[in-house]
Each structure stands twice: as C-alpha cells, then as structure tokens.
Design a protein around this motif. Structure first.
Motif: not given
Lengths: 384, 384
Positions: B278-286
C-alpha cells in the motif's frame, strides 16, 4: 412488541462482507445469528485494519449482535455439534466459492433432504450456475464487469469505482430479501428454499436507467462526473468556500432557482426545457456559479431549502458523523468493545415496535459463545 | 411450487425510483402489486426518456409485472374503491414527502386503527423523523450528504457520484427487507407494522469500512479512483488495448501474480506485505504495467483466471449486455411492449422453485387493470 425476526435462528458460515452484511440485517431485525467460524483465525475480517486493542473495528461493525462458535467442519466431532445446530436453525447462510459446501457434504440437495424446513442462502461472486461460477471475485471485479464503473468518474478520464463496496453490499441486501421471502413461503409450505445471489448479478440489477437507455439507443452511456446524465441543473456547484449540490429536477424547480439567484433564464430558449438545459449544461453551470461564488455554501443551502429546491452539502464521512439528521435517526451508532467503542452505521430499517438504540450490541470474540450455544442445544425445543 | 410471495397483495402508491424499486423486488418474488396512480399522468417516470412508441422504457423496466389503476385519492368516490383495496391488501407502500399521507387521512396511525393487519412501508429522502424530514430530496443529494461522494472519484479532483442511482436503489432494497420482516412477524401477531426507510440513512449504512476507519483515526478518507483504499494490488491496470482489473487481495494471490508476470518482487521488502505494498502502490503499479502493457486485456484476464487470481474486464453497459455469465444467469432481461421489447435487468434473487425467465411480464399502461381489479374486489375473499 418483540423484534420481527425474534423467533428466527440463523446459522452463519459467512466471511468478509457480502454474507456478513446480509446476516447483519437479519440480526438488526432481531434474529439470533450464530457465526460458525474456523478455529484459530475465524472470519478473515477479524484481522482487517483498523485493529484496536486486538479487535478489528471493521469486523465489529458488521458483526455486532451476533454470537460465535468455532467449529472445524472437517472434524467428525465438530460435525456432530454442527448437525445439532442445523436441526435447530431456520436459515443457513454461506458465501464460499460454489462447490465448497458440496465437498463438505453440506450442499443444498443434501441438507434439504435431511432438514426440509431449512432455508439455504448462498452469496458468491458469479453465482452457482453459469460458465464463470468458479472464478474468484472481489468487489471491484463486479463493479467493473457489470458496467457500474463505466458510468462512474469523469468524462474523458479513467473510470473509478464507487467508493462504497456496493459489489458486496448490494448482494447482501438482495440475499436478505430472498431469505425473508423464503421465510414467508415456509410458513405456508413447511419447506425451505435455496437462495442464490451473485455479486455480478446484483451490480447489473442496479443499472436500471442505463440499461433501458443502452437497449433503446445501442449506445452505452459514459461517466458524467457529479452531473446527472439526463436532468439539468442537477450537479455540484462552487460556492465561495467550496462545492455543494443543487438538484432542480423539473421546470418548476428551475424557475424557483432562477428567481432565487436573480437569473433571467426561465424564458431563454437555451434553458426553457430540461432537454435544452441538458444541451447547454456547461454554459448554465457557469451562469449559476457566477452567482453562487459570491456567497458561502451554508448561505445557498439555507436559501435553496427555504425555496423548496433540493440541495445539500457534500460531506466527508467525519462531517456526516456529526449530521443532526443522521443523529436524530439513530444512524450514528457505536459498537462496544471493553471500555471503548467502535463507530458504525445504525439500522436504516426503522420499524414500529423495533428497538432502535444507536448503542449496538457487541460483536463476539472468536468462539466466545460456545458454552451458551452448547447449553441451548441441550434445552428442549418445540420440534426444532 | 408457487412464487414465495404469491399470496401477497401490495398496494403501491410509489413513484419514480426508490419505492417502485422496492415493489419491483416484491413483484419479482411473486407478489400481486397494484400501482395506484393519479389520473391523467400517473407515475412521473411514465414521461421519462427514453420514450418508445409512447411508453417510457425507464418506467417499463422498473414496473414490469405490476398492474395499474388510476384513482384520485381526494375524490370521495375513488376513496371508496381505495378503501376496498386497503381491506384486501397485505402491504401499502408509498414514497411521498412525510406528511402527505396524513393530510389525505391515510397516515399510519389512521390506517393501523382501521386495518390492523396492514403493513405500511414508507420511503423518503430523510425519513419520517428528525429536523430535515420535510426537505425535498433526490439521489445525488443523499450520495453527497452521507459521504459516499467524498470517497468516490480521483484523489485531488472534485468528487463524483456513483453512476448508478444507489441513493434510491439502496433505500428500495432496505425497504423491501423491512416489509418482508414485517410479513414474517405478522404471521405470528396478526398485526402490521410501520416501516420507515430514509435514502440518507441507506447511504450512510453502506459506508461500513470508511466509518470504522474514520471513527478510529479521526481522519475521513478521500477518494481513491479505481484503487482499493487498503489492499494492494487491487485496481485497474493498462494492457496493450486498454484497462482491466487485478484484485490480488492477499499475500498468496500477490505471490501467484508475481510468478505469472515473472516479477521478482515477492521478497522485495517494499512489496513483501500488504501494508508495504500500500505504501509503494504507485511504484508497484508501474512495475506491473511494464509487463501488462505487452499483451492485450484478453490475454491477461485468461492467464490470471487460470492462476486463480481475481480479475476481469471493465465493461460498458453494452458489453455487459452480451456477457455470457449474465446471460446464463437470466440477468439480460426484456420487458415486452406491443411487438417490441425494452431491455432490463433480471431478478438477481435466484430461488429454487421460483420461475426465472429473462422474458418479464409487461408493465401496465395507466389504469389498464381497472376492470380486472374492480372485479377482483367483488369476489369473495377469505377474510381479507
């Protein structure tokens, strides 16, 4: 007067949201709901945040007023207890993937043969029939697939989900309806029925207008942001200190709005009918906002209310929790845990003779009611 | 087997959506629903677009299987007929502004004294109690005020409404639940109850997780677009030809997803737990989209399904109307009108012994069933 379902016992094998929401409705209406949970962990949501003093606030709000017994349905010993519960229950509810209960020897056909009066309710992602019955599912999967997301969000941007988990909750609402219809029927026939509600079906069933429109025109509607697709003005507007809602749903209300805002638009052909207003909605929004930007939200909401025009604030959940109307309706509820409370929604079904305290009964700790339930099973029953 | 509510007669004074949706559920479960409409115009939605061959597709889909009689409740002559209907009805449903029925001499207290077994259901914007009881209301007013809009839309942009009219529909679902609970109770007591459901209360009641969270943290959540607020990855992702949904709701599903996409992220501390994801969701999405952009949606949906990971398309309503699962579930329904049909959603409550044809009964023309209803009133009844 007693609660309307005070004589009903529900055996609740559900977990997470769609099933527990259905049994919450039954519990709020007075049913005795016995959660049968797996030993050790119980309902998955017991571990969902926010966790307070070791208990999940999420679990507590949805499971208030239920009791709990931990049973391993694969253990012969626990199955004896479960069978005794089945003999006393009016309704069994589960939301496993279709097939799980059959593999446990607890499918509808088996149970109906053994307990003909038992009503069996099942909630699942895609239902107990059809090619995709076995696929795993979560709320957003059905919001996306049924078309709800395609009409939610802003035009020209990516679709968004409805922030509330309506994929689960609408299924829970339909399931509770089906179970109570079956209860009514059983009073006449003595026989239970199998009720099968799919989250996907439930989402499709809330699209009424959009389906009728797509069917007639062949063109699927897109998202409209905060604007109603076919009524104008019916959207959010900026006041000096932020957004609020005006919903002027017909010509008479539009006329009152023009009078209130001192806008000479009633006879302007661009705005004289709802169809014309829909065509020129962007221009109309600017003309209205040129006035509303001059005063704060509270000014306009009070003025519109006095004029009988539907209006209101766009509240955060924190603001809604202090809304006088929701407080007056006992909707700002609490669920006790030890010496503190969790916050929850009250029961929206207000009924004469039904107790409606905003202080709800607690949710059970895992297996907390084992002794009481076992003792109840020993007591004589009137044929149940 | 007969339909579960086959012995129930509903006197339906409702109009537009919340009330008619409740009585549609009862009709789909077998109840005889008699719409009592004002002479001349009838239910407002008879004039709502799309209009086809003079009849509203919108009206037809929500009012399928009901009958219609036009009565002026202010005319002494028509009141005689209405009284005869009251004496035969099990349930009365209305969704007027609170006070309207009292002014007609048809409020709950009056009717309960005269017809003690009659169940009375009322749906309104804000309910029959509280300071705002008399304010006018539409769907968006309650979506905005209860907090649903505050968590729907994209972070940093203006809030949007859920595209489906859940303000009305959820109230209709709760009302039908209350009416059937009252039916069960009446079988024991012989007495009807008053059921009062507010659209505002219904919207607040679907916010479960968000209320629990706000109550614990004091911080109201905002909108999250198409992303689940507390589970990652659980959102929309771009494939080569557009968006689709991945809902990997726990560590095991995330592990399967990493294996499928050949992403070495399972042991990466930034993604090893749901909280970290959840903390790194934007990176994970990429990182996920760097893979999913290489193949079309259909490829990924098939692959994820094979791996048991919840997934699915984001369908327009036109696409949903050809979905094989919804077709298999009889959800792609039609309502006949003359030699053509309107498109509608089927009944999501599947029940053993309940007929479930996707071809629904027609909606009534205004006053179409007058003669049949008057004749039925002349027939002997078993005490009703």
């Amino acid at each position: 007067m007693t609660a309307p379902l005070a004589d009903i016992t529900v055996l609740d094998l559900t977990h997470v949201l769609a099933g527990p929401y259905a049994t919450m409705i039954l519990a709020d209406l007075g049913a005795r709901v016995i959660k049968v949970e797996r030993p050790g962990l119980g309902d998955d949501t017991r571990a969902f945040p926010p966790i307070v003093d070791g208990q999940s606030a999420y679990f507590a709000t949805i499971n208030r007023g239920k009791s709990s017994i931990a049973l391993d349905l694969k253990s012969p010993e626990d199955r004896v207890t479960f069978d005794a519960l089945l003999a006393r229950a009016d309704i069994l509810v589960e939301n496993y993937r279709p097939g799980v209960m059959d593999r446990l020897g607890l499918g509808w056909d088996t149970l109906h043969a053994r307990f003909p009066a038992l009503i069996y309710g099942a909630s699942s992602g895609f239902g107990h029939t059809g090619p995709d019955s076995q696929h795993p599912c979560y709320d957003m999967v059905v919001q996306a697939r049924a078309g709800v997301m395609s009409i939610t969000g802003e035009d020209g941007r990516e679709p968004v989900r409805a922030g509330a988990s309506i994929g689960d909750i609408v299924a829970g609402l339909f399931l509770a309806n089906g179970l109570m219809a079956a209860l009514h029927d059983r009073a006449r026939t003595g026989l239970g029925r199998f009720v099968d509600v799919a989250m996907l079906d439930g989402q499709y069933a809330i699209l009424e207008h959009a389906i009728a429109l797509t069917g007639e025109t062949g063109i699927a509607p897109g998202p409209n942001g905060a604007r109603h697709p076919s009524i104008t003005p019916f959207e959010t507007f900026h006041a000096r200190d932020g957004l609020f809602v005006i919903a002027a749903g017909n010509d008479a209300l539009f006329g009152k709005l023009c009078d209130l805002l001192d806008l000479p638009l009633k006879t302007d052909p661009r705005f004289a009918s709802n169809a014309a207003r829909c065509t020129h909605h962007a221009l109309l929004k600017r003309l209205i906002e040129a006035v509303t930007l001059g005063q704060p939200k509270a000014h306009w909401i009070a003025a519109l209310r006095s004029a009988g025009i539907p209006t209101g604030p766009i509240q955060t959940i924190a603001e809604a929790m202090t809304d006088p109307q929701l407080i007056a309706r006992n909707m700002i509820a609490t669920v006790p845990q030890g010496d503190r409370v969790h916050h929850a929604a009250g029961n929206p079904i207000k009924m004469s003779g039904l107790e409606d305290s905003p202080e709800k009964r607690p949710a059970p700790l895992l297996d907390a009611d084992r002794a009481a339930i076992l003792q109840w099973l020993e007591e004589p029953s009137d044929g149940k």
